[in-house]
Design a protein around this motif. Structure first.
Motif, short mmCIF file in Angstrom:
data_model
loop_
_atom_site.label_atom_id
_atom_site.label_comp_id
_atom_site.label_asym_id
_atom_site.label_seq_id
_atom_site.Cartn_x
_atom_site.Cartn_y
_atom_site.Cartn_z
N VAL A 178 -30.52 14.68 77.16
CA VAL A 178 -30.19 15.46 78.28
C VAL A 178 -30.30 14.63 79.50
O VAL A 178 -31.20 13.67 79.62
CB VAL A 178 -30.81 16.72 78.56
N LEU A 179 -29.32 14.79 80.43
CA LEU A 179 -29.29 13.91 81.70
C LEU A 179 -29.78 14.34 82.87
O LEU A 179 -30.39 13.58 83.92
CB LEU A 179 -27.83 13.41 81.78
N GLY A 180 -29.80 15.67 83.07
CA GLY A 180 -30.39 16.29 84.40
C GLY A 180 -29.49 17.01 85.30
O GLY A 180 -29.01 17.79 84.74
N SER A 181 -29.37 16.28 86.46
CA SER A 181 -28.59 16.87 87.30
C SER A 181 -26.96 17.04 87.08
O SER A 181 -26.47 16.25 86.23
CB SER A 181 -28.66 16.36 88.75
N LEU A 182 -26.05 17.89 87.90
CA LEU A 182 -24.65 17.83 87.31
C LEU A 182 -24.14 16.73 87.69
O LEU A 182 -23.25 16.19 86.84
CB LEU A 182 -24.23 18.92 88.26
N ASP A 183 -24.47 15.77 88.89
CA ASP A 183 -24.02 14.73 88.98
C ASP A 183 -24.12 13.48 87.98
O ASP A 183 -23.21 12.95 87.59
CB ASP A 183 -24.71 14.06 90.52
N LEU A 184 -25.37 13.55 87.28
CA LEU A 184 -25.59 12.60 86.32
C LEU A 184 -24.65 12.93 85.02
O LEU A 184 -24.31 12.24 84.34
CB LEU A 184 -26.96 12.60 85.87
N GLN A 185 -24.97 14.41 84.74
CA GLN A 185 -23.62 14.79 83.57
C GLN A 185 -22.26 14.34 83.78
O GLN A 185 -21.64 14.20 82.85
CB GLN A 185 -24.07 16.33 83.53
N ARG A 186 -21.92 14.43 85.06
CA ARG A 186 -20.43 14.23 85.40
C ARG A 186 -20.28 12.50 85.37
O ARG A 186 -19.00 12.24 85.32
CB ARG A 186 -20.02 14.63 86.70
N SER A 187 -21.35 11.88 85.38
CA SER A 187 -21.24 10.47 85.05
C SER A 187 -21.60 10.02 83.75
O SER A 187 -21.33 8.90 83.17
CB SER A 187 -22.01 9.67 86.24
N GLY A 188 -22.01 10.81 82.65
CA GLY A 188 -22.55 10.41 81.35
C GLY A 188 -21.35 10.44 80.54
O GLY A 188 -21.36 11.47 79.63
N LEU A 189 -20.58 9.52 80.35
CA LEU A 189 -19.36 9.25 79.45
C LEU A 189 -20.01 9.50 77.79
O LEU A 189 -20.90 8.83 77.58
CB LEU A 189 -19.04 7.90 79.68
N PHE A 190 -19.28 10.54 77.35
CA PHE A 190 -19.77 10.70 75.78
C PHE A 190 -19.29 9.58 74.84
O PHE A 190 -17.99 9.19 74.91
CB PHE A 190 -19.12 12.07 75.42
#
Length: 520
Positions: free
Chosen positions: A215-227
């Motif tokens: 898991v990445l944490g914040s929304l900003d990190l999830q929005r930059s975490g390319l699958f």
């Protein structure tokens, strides 16, 4: 006609009586899937279905470039944009059906779909796997289709957001145009993940956790975490790896290519000007060869804080109250648009209303009058919403964010023929008006540059440097316009409104008492 408080109150009361709290049935998707072939289509308006599903939002990242590669919106530019969407709408639908998913809506360059099967909490990972596989297939299909059609003229990247969780499915449409709607956090969160210019698939932390990813944490990190498919870890539970074979992709791509090429040959877009008022538009009569193209005002009105309210209602067992309230709010906002201001609803996008309005003749839109009418509509929508807050329980914390712009815009139907075709009102003006709304809080109205320059100098002076104004309702707009007969008349109107409000409150209380406890 203009907005009227008494008439608006009567409509809200009618909506409450049509879908009262006690008349709403809440059903589980698992039960409906055993009874109906299409368990989420054509739901009665008093039915709410709790659906645990994987929500997929797909953004065509290069759509704005199609609209904005020239600064001026011409018929040729909008025709090209419609062809762009027509191809990809048809193509996406073929993939969605292949994966057994539910298409919720196309809205401009965005697609919302839900994977709800296999049903049941225990199958959540399987749904996310299927959603990711479908997302990859759609991304690949759009890539191949874009390369093959018209020498790459319609090529675009895709940015896809995926989240999983509980949402409430209702039908927000009427008659022959049902509009499935999913209320709740997973749809909203997937849309946030899909917002941006970087292509790829982006998963929420919940979806990542289900697939064994960090898991990445914040929304900003999830929005930059390319699958990346190679990152998936498979535990001892015997989960089946995600497999999208090249052969499978090629099969899907070939099917899409055939559909898309046929669509391009058949989609000979022919435009005409619709004679205002726009409320007389009949979407069922529109097609690529019978499309409207004209200057008009696009208005987005989004309920601020609604996703949080939905989550609260799900957690506290107040889904019936939510559905009753939502029905009343949407009924009243649509009626305000159509009956008070002669506008036309395009669609509800979640809790957001998209409407269009114009003044003029069969030959020419009167831009100045249209801009002024659009401002009156924005004020009327806020007054209607404020009245809903007075009369409906549990929504005091909600607000309304409104954006408005004017410009040349096409109106048509796109995609697969028949019931799967989609109402489409897409232009730079529409995109701009939605962006303006997104920049507002629940008390603000924001006007675009083109519409602003058409307003009187006195009105323009009331907006701040960013084109915003706070709390612009009918009463304030009338004051700014110098309407009425001075303070005396304003005082009399206030007294009349206060007396009506007391009467409305008593009437609303009577509905609650006759229909049981609204907070149950």
């Amino acid at each position: 006609m203009a907005w009227d408080r008494i008439r608006s109150g009567d409509r809200i009361q009618k909506a409450l009586l049509t879908v009262p709290n006690t008349g709403v049935a809440v059903e589980a998707f698992e039960a409906r899937v055993k009874q109906f072939h299409d368990p989420l289509l054509r739901l009665p308006r008093n039915i709410a279905v709790l659906v645990d599903g994987a929500h997929v939002y797909i953004q065509l990242t290069d759509f704005n470039a199609v609209l904005q590669d020239t600064k001026r919106e011409t018929e040729a530019r909008n025709r090209r944009a419609l062809q762009f969407l027509h191809i990809h709408y048809a193509a996406c639908d073929s993939i969605i059906r292949d994966f057994g998913a539910q298409r919720v809506d196309f809205h401009g360059s965005r697609l919302h779909a839900v994977v709800a099967t296999p049903a049941g909490k225990a199958n959540e990972r399987a749904r996310v796997e299927r959603a990711v596989e479908m997302a990859q297939a759609i991304a690949r299909m759009i890539e191949v289709t874009g390369q093959r059609i018209h020498r790459g003229e319609f090529q675009t990247g895709t940015r896809i957001g995926i989240d999983s969780g509980m949402a409430i499915a209702v039908n927000s449409g009427r008659g022959a145009e049902p509009e499935p709607l999913f209320l709740g956090d997973p749809a909203n969160y997937a849309a946030k993940l899909a917002a941006g210019s970087e292509p790829g698939i982006f998963l929420s932390d919940r979806a990542r956790g289900l697939l064994g990813l960090r898991v990445l944490g914040s929304l900003d990190l999830q929005r930059s975490g390319l699958f990346n498919f190679r990152d998936i870890s498979y535990g001892a539970g015997g989960a089946t790896p995600l497999i999208v074979t090249d052969a499978r992709i090629q099969t899907l791509s070939n099917e899409v290519k055939n559909i898309a090429e046929t669509s391009v040959r058949e989609a000979d877009f022919i435009f005409h000007q619709h004679t205002p008022p726009l409320r007389t538009i009949d979407y069922s009569l529109l097609s690529p060869s019978k499309s409207i193209h004209m200057p008009l005002v696009s208005v987005f009105a989004d309920i601020d804080g609604f996703t949080k309210y939905v989550g609260h209602c799900i957690a506290t067992g107040q889904v019936r109250q939510l559905v009753s309230n939502l029905h009343a709010i949407r009924y009243e906002s649509a009626a305000t648009l159509k009956h008070d201001f002669d506008g036309k609803k395009v669609r509800f996008i979640g809790d957001c209303l998209h409407g269009i309005i114009a003044e003029g003749t069969s030959y020419q839109t009167d831009d100045r009058r249209s801009a002024t009418s659009g401002l009156h509509l924005a004020a009327g929508l806020r007054s209607s919403f404020d009245l809903c807050k007075e009369m409906l329980p549990g929504i005091d914390q909600l607000g309304l964010a409104i954006g408005m712009e004017l410009g040349a815009t096409p109106v048509t139907r796109l995609g697969l023929r028949g019931e799967m075709s989609v109402r489409c009102v897409a232009s730079k003006t529409v995109s701009d008006s939605e962006d303006l709304q997104s920049d507002c809080n629940g008390r603000e109205t924001k006007i675009g540059d083109r519409a602003m320059e058409l307003l009187s100098a006195d009105l323009r002076s009331q907006f701040d440097f960013d084109g915003k104004i706070r709390d612009l309702d009918v009463e304030r707009l009338q004051y700014l316009l110098g309407a009425g007969a001075g303070l005396k008349a304003a005082g009399a109107a206030t007294a009349t409104s206060s007396a009506w409000a007391a009467s409305a409150a008593e009437s609303s209380a009577a509905v609650r008492n006759s229909g049981g406890n609204r907070h149950a």
